[in-house]
Write a protein that holds these residues in place. Structure first.
Motif, PDB file in Angstrom:
ATOM      1  N   GLU A 189      -0.502  -5.429   3.019  1.00 32.36           N
ATOM      2  CA  GLU A 189       0.614  -5.089   2.127  1.00 32.36           C
ATOM      3  C   GLU A 189       0.242  -3.934   1.204  1.00 32.36           C
ATOM      4  O   GLU A 189       1.079  -3.072   0.904  1.00 32.36           O
ATOM      5  CB  GLU A 189       1.025  -6.314   1.317  1.00 32.36           C
ATOM      6  CG  GLU A 189       1.682  -7.394   2.173  1.00 32.36           C
ATOM      7  CD  GLU A 189       1.962  -8.668   1.393  1.00 32.36           C
ATOM      8  OE1 GLU A 189       1.436  -8.809   0.263  1.00 32.36           O
ATOM      9  OE2 GLU A 189       2.707  -9.539   1.908  1.00 32.36           O
ATOM     10  N   GLN A 190      -1.021  -3.905   0.767  1.00 34.64           N
ATOM     11  CA  GLN A 190      -1.468  -2.804  -0.087  1.00 34.64           C
ATOM     12  C   GLN A 190      -1.460  -1.490   0.686  1.00 34.64           C
ATOM     13  O   GLN A 190      -1.057  -0.442   0.158  1.00 34.64           O
ATOM     14  CB  GLN A 190      -2.870  -3.101  -0.629  1.00 34.64           C
ATOM     15  CG  GLN A 190      -3.386  -2.053  -1.612  1.00 34.64           C
ATOM     16  CD  GLN A 190      -2.543  -2.000  -2.865  1.00 34.64           C
ATOM     17  OE1 GLN A 190      -2.319  -3.024  -3.513  1.00 34.64           O
ATOM     18  NE2 GLN A 190      -2.060  -0.810  -3.214  1.00 34.64           N
ATOM     19  N   ASP A 193       2.078  -0.249   0.936  1.00 36.58           N
ATOM     20  CA  ASP A 193       2.522   0.338  -0.335  1.00 36.58           C
ATOM     21  C   ASP A 193       1.890   1.713  -0.554  1.00 36.58           C
ATOM     22  O   ASP A 193       2.563   2.660  -0.986  1.00 36.58           O
ATOM     23  CB  ASP A 193       2.154  -0.588  -1.499  1.00 36.58           C
ATOM     24  CG  ASP A 193       2.993  -1.857  -1.523  1.00 36.58           C
ATOM     25  OD1 ASP A 193       4.064  -1.871  -0.875  1.00 36.58           O
ATOM     26  OD2 ASP A 193       2.587  -2.828  -2.181  1.00 36.58           O
ATOM     27  N   ASP A 194       0.596   1.822  -0.253  1.00 34.88           N
ATOM     28  CA  ASP A 194      -0.106   3.087  -0.459  1.00 34.88           C
ATOM     29  C   ASP A 194       0.446   4.186   0.455  1.00 34.88           C
ATOM     30  O   ASP A 194       0.703   5.311   0.022  1.00 34.88           O
ATOM     31  CB  ASP A 194      -1.610   2.909  -0.177  1.00 34.88           C
ATOM     32  CG  ASP A 194      -2.311   2.113  -1.264  1.00 34.88           C
ATOM     33  OD1 ASP A 194      -1.734   1.958  -2.359  1.00 34.88           O
ATOM     34  OD2 ASP A 194      -3.443   1.651  -1.011  1.00 34.88           O
ATOM     35  N   ALA A 215      -8.056   0.972  -0.078  1.00 33.28           N
ATOM     36  CA  ALA A 215      -6.942   0.049  -0.342  1.00 33.28           C
ATOM     37  C   ALA A 215      -7.431  -1.264  -0.943  1.00 33.28           C
ATOM     38  O   ALA A 215      -6.782  -1.834  -1.824  1.00 33.28           O
ATOM     39  CB  ALA A 215      -6.164  -0.224   0.946  1.00 33.28           C
ATOM     40  N   ARG A 218      -7.483  -1.773  -4.691  1.00 37.45           N
ATOM     41  CA  ARG A 218      -6.225  -1.871  -5.437  1.00 37.45           C
ATOM     42  C   ARG A 218      -5.482  -3.176  -5.223  1.00 37.45           C
ATOM     43  O   ARG A 218      -4.457  -3.419  -5.844  1.00 37.45           O
ATOM     44  CB  ARG A 218      -5.315  -0.696  -5.056  1.00 37.45           C
ATOM     45  CG  ARG A 218      -5.834   0.645  -5.550  1.00 37.45           C
ATOM     46  CD  ARG A 218      -4.893   1.792  -5.179  1.00 37.45           C
ATOM     47  NE  ARG A 218      -4.856   2.011  -3.720  1.00 37.45           N
ATOM     48  CZ  ARG A 218      -5.783   2.686  -3.041  1.00 37.45           C
ATOM     49  NH1 ARG A 218      -6.835   3.220  -3.685  1.00 37.45           N
ATOM     50  NH2 ARG A 218      -5.690   2.843  -1.729  1.00 37.45           N
ATOM     51  N   VAL A 219      -5.979  -4.025  -4.330  1.00 38.96           N
ATOM     52  CA  VAL A 219      -5.320  -5.322  -4.081  1.00 38.96           C
ATOM     53  C   VAL A 219      -5.350  -6.166  -5.343  1.00 38.96           C
ATOM     54  O   VAL A 219      -6.409  -6.396  -5.926  1.00 38.96           O
ATOM     55  CB  VAL A 219      -6.011  -6.075  -2.930  1.00 38.96           C
ATOM     56  CG1 VAL A 219      -5.417  -7.500  -2.789  1.00 38.96           C
ATOM     57  CG2 VAL A 219      -5.846  -5.316  -1.618  1.00 38.96           C
TER      58      VAL A 219
END
Length: 222
Positions: A189-190, A193-194, A215, A218-219
């Motif tokens: 999911e991250q 989004d990225d 990534a 940033r989770v």
């Protein structure tokens, strides 16, 4: 027939439920002030956390299936008038909207002088176990579908950006998850989004590479 509700309720609940006490519980109904008491199990049948609700006749009737409400209201009126034992089988609707088939058995509740002051007995949830299992499976499938959605999106983005097939994209996601010690779904999911923040892949390949490799950092970060 009478019984010592306090002394036997736990044993009866365990026996009737076959090891699952949440499917049976006790109630008391006092005629003078029409006051109800529900065990934790009966509260849970109706969708409430134990100790969070004070049942009233109005609340009791509000949970009855519309097709059964008049029947139960008549049964309550009858025990108020005649003060006799009773039994009924009907449906209740819990706070989540789920329907439970219940058998309610009540006997005379007497004071120390033998005067009938109310009714007490048991609710038994007799909802078909097949339906219970079906509901559980449906909920689990919905959870799996929701979890898979982000993974499938991330796979699609990796296939587009790097020109790889679905299996290779999934293997890449699994490897990134294992290497970073971050669960697959939130990592995917991250990445989704990225990648959405970058724009067209052929304009920013290096940006995608950097986002993919970082990534996991940033989770869970707001």
């Amino acid at each position: 027939m009478t019984w010592d509700l306090d002394g036997q309720s736990a044993a009866v609940e365990q026996a009737l439920a076959g090891g699952s006490p949440q499917r049976v519980g006790w109630f008391r109904f006092y005629f003078a002030d029409q006051r109800w008491e529900w065990s934790d199990q009966v509260q849970q049948m109706h969708g409430y956390e134990p100790g969070t609700v004070t049942p009233t006749t109005e609340l009791v009737l509000s949970h009855k299936h519309p097709d059964d409400r008049d029947q139960v209201a008549a049964a309550i009126a009858d025990i108020l008038d005649n003060r006799k034992a009773f039994s009924t089988r009907h449906r209740i609707i819990d706070t989540g909207g789920d329907i439970h088939h219940v058998v309610v058995v009540g006997d005379q509740l007497c004071d120390e002088h033998g005067t009938v002051i109310g009714s007490h007995g048991f609710y038994v949830d007799v909802s078909p176990q097949e339906q219970v299992r079906e509901d559980m499976v449906t909920a689990k499938l919905a959870e799996i579908t929701q979890n898979r959605a982000g993974i499938e999106q991330a796979k699609g983005m990796l296939m587009l950006v790097y020109g790889i097939d679905g299996e290779s994209a999934f293997n890449l996601l699994k490897w990134l998850s294992q290497e970073s010690n971050v669960k697959l779904r939130p990592l995917a999911e991250q990445i989704v989004d990225d990648f959405r923040t970058v724009g067209k892949p052929f304009d920013a390949q290096s940006a995608f590479d950097q986002l993919l490799l970082t990534a996991h950092l940033r989770v869970g970060v707001p």
